[in-house]
Scaffold this motif. Structure first.
Motif, PDB file in Angstrom:
ATOM      1  N   GLN A 268      -9.546  -0.260   5.937  1.00 51.36           N
ATOM      2  CA  GLN A 268     -10.834  -0.713   5.431  1.00 51.36           C
ATOM      3  C   GLN A 268     -10.891  -2.096   4.863  1.00 51.36           C
ATOM      4  O   GLN A 268     -11.564  -2.895   4.654  1.00 51.36           O
ATOM      5  CB  GLN A 268     -10.995   0.268   4.091  1.00 51.36           C
ATOM      6  N   THR A 269      -9.616  -2.516   4.220  1.00 52.91           N
ATOM      7  CA  THR A 269      -9.320  -3.681   3.617  1.00 52.91           C
ATOM      8  C   THR A 269      -9.516  -4.983   4.658  1.00 52.91           C
ATOM      9  O   THR A 269     -10.319  -5.691   4.140  1.00 52.91           O
ATOM     10  CB  THR A 269      -8.088  -3.869   2.953  1.00 52.91           C
TER      11      THR A 269
ATOM     12  N   CYS B  23     -13.966  -7.180  -4.463  1.00 50.61           N
ATOM     13  CA  CYS B  23     -13.260  -5.883  -3.652  1.00 50.61           C
ATOM     14  C   CYS B  23     -13.441  -4.642  -4.440  1.00 50.61           C
ATOM     15  O   CYS B  23     -13.471  -4.529  -5.583  1.00 50.61           O
ATOM     16  CB  CYS B  23     -11.784  -6.314  -3.691  1.00 50.61           C
TER      17      CYS B  23
ATOM     18  N   THR C 251      -4.334  -3.304  -2.161  1.00 48.19           N
ATOM     19  CA  THR C 251      -4.360  -3.771  -0.813  1.00 48.19           C
ATOM     20  C   THR C 251      -4.932  -5.179  -0.657  1.00 48.19           C
ATOM     21  O   THR C 251      -4.387  -5.951   0.138  1.00 48.19           O
ATOM     22  CB  THR C 251      -4.717  -2.687   0.308  1.00 48.19           C
ATOM     23  N   ALA C 252      -6.089  -5.345  -1.098  1.00 48.38           N
ATOM     24  CA  ALA C 252      -6.946  -6.497  -0.793  1.00 48.38           C
ATOM     25  C   ALA C 252      -6.329  -7.818  -1.623  1.00 48.38           C
ATOM     26  O   ALA C 252      -5.824  -8.673  -1.002  1.00 48.38           O
ATOM     27  CB  ALA C 252      -8.145  -6.531  -1.386  1.00 48.38           C
TER      28      ALA C 252
ATOM     29  N   GLU D 150      -6.332   2.600   3.865  1.00 54.03           N
ATOM     30  CA  GLU D 150      -6.883   1.626   3.074  1.00 54.03           C
ATOM     31  C   GLU D 150      -6.633   0.425   3.612  1.00 54.03           C
ATOM     32  O   GLU D 150      -7.425  -0.612   3.431  1.00 54.03           O
ATOM     33  CB  GLU D 150      -5.904   1.749   1.838  1.00 54.03           C
TER      34      GLU D 150
ATOM     35  N   VAL E 214     -12.597 -10.547   1.600  1.00 59.56           N
ATOM     36  CA  VAL E 214     -11.099 -10.788   1.555  1.00 59.56           C
ATOM     37  C   VAL E 214     -10.638 -11.870   2.190  1.00 59.56           C
ATOM     38  O   VAL E 214      -9.814 -12.627   1.637  1.00 59.56           O
ATOM     39  CB  VAL E 214     -10.682  -9.409   1.929  1.00 59.56           C
TER      40      VAL E 214
ATOM     41  N   THR F 278       0.843  -1.320   0.098  1.00 60.24           N
ATOM     42  CA  THR F 278      -0.012   0.015  -0.115  1.00 60.24           C
ATOM     43  C   THR F 278       0.874   1.369  -0.228  1.00 60.24           C
ATOM     44  O   THR F 278       0.618   2.234  -0.530  1.00 60.24           O
ATOM     45  CB  THR F 278      -1.001  -0.155   1.119  1.00 60.24           C
TER      46      THR F 278
ATOM     47  N   ASN G 220      -9.863  -0.309  -2.995  1.00 56.87           N
ATOM     48  CA  ASN G 220      -9.031  -1.212  -2.117  1.00 56.87           C
ATOM     49  C   ASN G 220      -8.488  -2.420  -2.678  1.00 56.87           C
ATOM     50  O   ASN G 220      -7.937  -3.420  -1.808  1.00 56.87           O
ATOM     51  CB  ASN G 220      -9.929  -1.733  -0.722  1.00 56.87           C
ATOM     52  N   ARG G 221      -8.521  -2.449  -3.974  1.00 52.25           N
ATOM     53  CA  ARG G 221      -8.339  -3.776  -4.822  1.00 52.25           C
ATOM     54  C   ARG G 221      -6.817  -4.055  -4.641  1.00 52.25           C
ATOM     55  O   ARG G 221      -6.312  -5.325  -4.335  1.00 52.25           O
ATOM     56  CB  ARG G 221      -8.381  -3.429  -6.227  1.00 52.25           C
TER      57      ARG G 221
END
Length: 455
Positions: free
Chosen positions: A266-267, A389, A396-397, A263, A273, A97, A393-394
């Motif tokens: 949130q993830t 996702c 990081t996820a 981020e 996830v 991130t 946040n994609r």
């Protein structure tokens, strides 16, 4: 490893300026024909990066017996290479991130960093290093793969027909895994086994050059944008100038650090996830355990020849290569959730047959079919994860999903090695049967997503 990252918002134009996986598209490159050709070059570059990662991972199983002999270590101690692999992926998850926010204008810079780390690891291996340094090289390899694979997945998932291109790049990984034993086995049998990594170093140079050729304009363009930002900062008041000077000197602004942590927070709150991560945890644990220990199993338990058993793992990789190419379309057409569960049940049946049929030729054939039906697992998992996702946040996820998947890919081969050190390598088969049961169960509990069609 497949890291890889293993990512779907269909693009509305043939070419997108992917300065950052999280930034909105910038201005398309003119002319359109040149832009489309450059987009294809990026896709091919992504495919080659997966091929290179596959050749590296495909050599581990055939070379494992030689590592045990060269360093005079047990099957339990050699598993530290899997721990080093996990450490690399874990560090990538912690830094992914921050890289996205700090290098927000250059996807190419992150890919170049990943390619460079992989090349360094190969240069440290091919001169027969001591065991401690040899283990460290696996850390650098996995860290480089994590950066390059994750961001390549993110890029490919944004192009039209993403499910086909995801199938392509992950098929290239299996092609690399198929090629790896054909590199490692003859070199180890007729020369010094660690010379295999000299060939890998040559491929690493090509990988680095390929990334620069495909994404070099992104890197150069990001430098121009950063210089433009610095010039704009000079027109602001003194306090703002001081803040911007800190950004220029350190490369990390407090606001960007705050954004990165937000981020991440949130993830980790996204239930999907964790459920997708559980599937990758068991799936990668299963396939890495199978490919890493099958040669040792066939030699010790089935009485096969070491010089020929190294090629058996190519059957799995060849099957996986064909599976990712041929099953991509039916998997997408009839539903990823339904089809992957069907493939998983088939793999469970095949693994049980491998265990109960004590015939080397039969085992080789079954192992190939096992690879064929397991082939779509990774690209389908990436596709589903991308749909579940949120775009913001994609990255990081996906980084979290991949690191937890690699945790399984490190944990289960390690457990197998430790158990085998006391009970023998014969424990491999019941362990794999149990793991495939968990693969089926973990895929079944992933939330359903609406089927997306390409525009």
């Amino acid at each position: 490893m497949e890291l890889q990252t293993r990512h779907i918002e269909p693009a509305s134009a043939p070419e997108i300026d992917h300065d950052s996986p999280q930034q909105p598209p910038q201005q398309a490159e003119p002319p359109e024909q040149h832009s489309t050709a450059h987009s294809h070059l990026k896709l091919i570059c992504a495919g080659f990066s997966f091929f290179y990662a596959g050749t590296n991972d495909g050599t581990t199983g055939p070379l494992l017996p030689y590592m045990l002999e060269r360093y005079s270590i047990s099957t339990g101690l050699v598993t530290v290479i899997y721990v080093a692999n996990f450490a690399g992926w874990f560090l990538s998850a912690l830094t992914n991130t921050h890289l996205t926010t700090t290098l927000r204008h250059s996807l190419g810079a992150t890919l170049l960093l990943g390619a460079g780390l992989q090349l360094v690891s190969q240069l440290l291996r091919f001169w027969n290093p001591p065991f401690g340094l040899f283990v460290v090289t696996f850390f650098f390899t996995s860290l480089g793969q994590a950066y390059q694979d994750s961001y390549s997945n993110t890029f490919v998932a944004t192009v039209p027909g993403a499910h086909r291109w995801l199938g392509f790049i992950h098929a290239m990984y299996m092609l690399g895994c198929l090629t790896g034993p054909f590199l490692a086995t003859p070199i180890a049998s007729n020369s010094r086994w660690y010379y295999t990594y000299a060939v890998e170093a040559g491929l690493g140079v090509l990988n680095l050059a390929f990334v620069f050729a495909a994404f070099g304009r992104d890197i150069l363009g990001s430098r121009k944008r950063r210089r433009a930002e610095a010039r704009d900062a000079e027109t602001q008041d003194a306090a703002t100038q001081m803040t911007e000077r800190t950004v220029t000197e350190t490369g990390i602004a407090p606001s960007r650090n705050k954004q990165a942590f937000q981020e991440i927070q949130q993830t980790v709150k996204l239930r999907a996830v964790w459920l997708v991560s559980l599937f990758f945890f068991f799936f990668l644990g299963t396939v890495i355990t199978a490919s890493g220990w099958v040669v040792e199993y066939l030699v010790r338990v089935r009485g096969g020849s070491l010089k020929t058993m190294g090629y058996v793992s190519t059957g799995y990789n060849g099957g996986g290569f064909l599976g990712r190419l041929l099953l991509a379309e039916p998997t997408h057409r009839y539903g990823e959730r339904r089809m992957v569960f069907l493939y998983a049940v088939t793999c469970l049946a095949l693994q049980t047959m491998f265990w109960r049929i004590p015939n080397i030729i039969g085992d080789a054939v079954i192992f190939s079919f096992l690879g064929f039906f397991a082939g779509p697992f990774f690209p389908a998992g990436v596709s589903v994860a991308t749909k579940l996702c949120p775009p913001a946040n994609r990255n990081t996820a996906l980084g979290l999903i991949f690191v937890l998947g690699q945790a399984g890919g490190s944990l289960f081969p390690t457990i197998t090695g430790l158990v085998a050190a006391h009970a023998g390598v014969k424990v491999l088969q019941p362990i794999l049967v149990g793991l495939f049961v968990l693969v089926c169960a973990s895929w079944w509990i992933i939330p359903k997503v609406e089927k997306e069609r390409d525009s």
